[in-house]
Design a protein around this motif. Structure first.
Motif, PDB file in Angstrom:
ATOM      1  N   SER A  69       0.825  -1.210   0.000  1.00  0.00           N
ATOM      2  CA  SER A  69       0.000   0.000   0.000  1.00  0.00           C
ATOM      3  C   SER A  69       0.861   1.263   0.000  1.00  0.00           C
ATOM      4  O   SER A  69       0.576   2.219  -0.720  1.00  0.00           O
ATOM      5  N   LYS A 368      -8.467  -3.101  -0.728  1.00  0.00           N
ATOM      6  CA  LYS A 368      -8.615  -1.697  -0.345  1.00  0.00           C
ATOM      7  C   LYS A 368      -8.598  -0.876  -1.622  1.00  0.00           C
ATOM      8  O   LYS A 368      -8.087  -1.331  -2.646  1.00  0.00           O
ATOM      9  N   THR A 370      -6.628   1.479  -2.086  1.00  0.00           N
ATOM     10  CA  THR A 370      -5.199   1.720  -2.292  1.00  0.00           C
ATOM     11  C   THR A 370      -4.522   0.592  -3.068  1.00  0.00           C
ATOM     12  O   THR A 370      -3.568   0.831  -3.814  1.00  0.00           O
ATOM     13  N   THR A 371      -5.010  -0.637  -2.877  1.00  0.00           N
ATOM     14  CA  THR A 371      -4.304  -1.773  -3.491  1.00  0.00           C
ATOM     15  C   THR A 371      -5.000  -2.270  -4.763  1.00  0.00           C
ATOM     16  O   THR A 371      -4.593  -3.293  -5.312  1.00  0.00           O
TER      17      THR A 371
END
Ligand code: FAD
Length: 513
Positions: A69, A368, A370-371
């Motif tokens: 991340s 997420k 983010t990922t």
């Protein structure tokens, strides 16, 4: 039957489904994606909207996830500098707080050094007896740690992935529900229903990707008939939005006595976003709403820190969503892993020869915002394994639509837009650049005066923008425009929103999409 045969059929138009569809289309696979509602109408518009390593996950030893991340923060920022930007987080500290200073310092040291940080400034320590960041807070805090993470407009990140997938040839179908999927020989046969017109269609695909987020088990049970499927744990998280509690671009990270944390984040110029909660959820994800206890919890937790208390009557908007966390058997909701798990079924995974030839299925659990890009790359590895490799990883150096300018070049883009369209008020030019980046010029076209943008609906929302969203970003309803493609709803009155609804309802249906 005469249906088109796709390499891949993706169920779910959240960040993971759209991310996988975009990556796959860019590599040359033929892709179809069905979203039963609007893009990001599930979890992907209900996040805290951080592009972050997840400082808190270090306490749960999630080093793989945190490192991946952290590395993604600057990759995503460079990919979409209009909708993603760096943010500094102030973590106030006082003696006797729930975590000792050395532990916070260690966490932030790891955060700064685990990888990927080139442009984001490192952690610093603030003297809260002098620092302006102390102004809205109680006098209790003598010190604070300040660290970097990123911020994203989550719903726009989803639709821009869908847009780019379509630009690369994918068939993108919002308001299309997958009602059943069955294997016939080595192909998938997928039945869909258009949720607006009720029209049914059948598709064929060599491989199916189930990226239905909180509905992932429901799809496995209802569409594939596997009645026992239970892979995700649904954890509700809610946010409140209040009139702004502080000025400036920094956010706050507050630790609560129950060991949990909340954020207070500057939001849409005039507001503060406060969240989130963490509690197990048993209902239908589409019905999730903030509860009175969550409202109370967030108000009380923020009031421990702010000089001026946060009261339920200060709340102007709330939103709530369900995290589809991979069920790792953790006892507490906040301890369940935030990492993602990709499970490939058949062909090579099959134990007997009938399964070995079965059309492959990839189930996506957890993840997420983010990922999402890395999750998509990992999904493409599995897809290559199952139906043959095409292309190679390409998204790390790519731009989402409108994001083709340097990561630190946002102010220059605003200035360019303002120079090209001098009739725009500075705040309007800034907001259009935030939403559309370099594509703001497509929206504005040959407009030479504000009157050329057509009807004004309130705030700085004009007809030209609404039509752009309908024609380029699959907006069908006022809600899509007001609460997902933009957050104009926060700045408009109920009557103004009603007028927009009537305007959209009167437009010919073929305008959308
Ligand atoms: P979704 O966005 O829910 O997408 C799944 C889609 O599938 C839905 O749109 C649904 O309509 C569709 N679908 C379901 N069934 C069918 C069907 N039969 N046919 C067609 N379509 C179907 N992550 C971060 O990185 N940073 C954060 O700050 C952050 N904060 C969060 C805060 C909260 C409160 C929550 C809940 C999550 C947060 N997350 C954060 C995590 C992140 O939001 C999620 O991991 C991510 O949005 C999940 O995306 P998804 O695509 O898997 O699911």
């Amino acid at each position: 039957m005469g249906q088109t045969l796709h390499d891949l059929f993706v169920i779910g138009g959240g960040i993971n489904g759209c991310g996988i569809a975009r990556d796959a289309a860019g590599r040359g696979y033929s892709v179809a994606l069905a979203e039963m509602n609007d893009f990001a109408s599930g979890t992907s518009s209900g996040a805290t909207k951080l592009i972050h390593g997840g400082l808190r996950y270090l306490e749960h030893y999630e080093f793989r996830l945190v490192r991946e991340s952290l590395m993604e923060r600057e990759v995503l920022w460079a990919m979409a500098p209009h909708i993603i930007w760096p943010m500094r987080f102030v973590l106030p500290y006082h003696k006797g707080g729930i975590r000792p200073a050395w532990l916070i310092r260690l966490g932030l040291f790891l955060y700064d050094h685990l990888g990927g940080r080139k442009l984001l400034p490192p952690t610093s320590v603030l003297d809260m007896r002098r620092d302006p960041a102390a102004k809205p807070l109680k006098a209790l805090f003598t010190k604070a740690f300040e660290y970097s993470d990123g911020w994203v407009d989550d719903a726009r990140m989803v639709v821009l992935n869908a847009r780019d997938a379509a630009d690369k040839g994918a068939l993108i179908m919002p308001r299309t529900k997958v009602v059943s999927a069955r294997r016939e020989n080595d192909l998938w046969v997928i039945d869909t229903v258009d949720t607006l017109s009720g029209r049914s269609e059948t598709h064929q695909a060599r491989m199916l990707v189930n990226a239905a987020g909180p509905w992932v088990d429901h799809v496995i049970r209802s569409a594939f008939g596997q009645n026992e499927a239970r892979h995700v744990r649904l954890v509700q998280g809610s946010h409140i939005i209040v009139k702004k509690k502080f000025d400036g671009p920094k956010a706050y990270f507050f630790q609560n006595p129950d060991n949990r944390i909340i954020f207070a984040i500057p939001y849409e110029d005039d507001f503060t976003l406060i969240g989130t909660t963490d509690r197990d959820y048993g209902g239908d994800p589409k019905d999730v709403r903030i509860s009175a206890e969550e409202t109370d919890y967030l108000c009380k937790a923020a009031s421990e820190y702010f000089k001026e208390p946060v009261r339920p009557e200060d709340i102007v908007w709330t939103y709530s969503a369900v995290r589809p966390l991979f069920d790792d058997g953790a006892s507490k909701a906040q301890e369940a892993t935030r990492d993602y798990v990709l499970k490939l079924e058949g062909p090579s995974q099959g134990k007997d020869s009938s399964e070995a030839n079965a059309a492959p299925l990839l189930n996506v659990f957890g993840g997420k915002l983010t990922t999402y890009r890395r999750l998509s790359e990992h999904a493409l590895e599995k897809i290559g394994e199952a139906i043959g490799i095409k292309g190679s990883p390409w998204t790390a150096k790519s731009h989402l639509p409108g994001g083709d300018f340097p990561a630190q070049g946002f102010e220059a883009e605003v200035a360019k837009l303002q120079a090209a369209y001098p009739f725009l008020a500075p705040a309007h030019a800034r907001r259009l650049t935030r939403r559309y980046g370099t594509r703001a010029t497509v929206l504005l076209g040959k407009s030479a005066s504000i009157a050329d943008l057509g009807r004004h609906f309130g705030s700085d929302l004009y007809e030209a923008e609404v039509r752009y969203l309908m024609q380029n970003e699959w907006a069908f309803t006022a809600e899509d425009v007001l609460w997902r493609r933009t957050k104009a709803g926060l700045h408009m009155t109920t009557e103004q929103m009603q007028t927009l609804e009537e305007y959209i309802a009167a437009l010919p249906a073929q305008l959308a999409g």
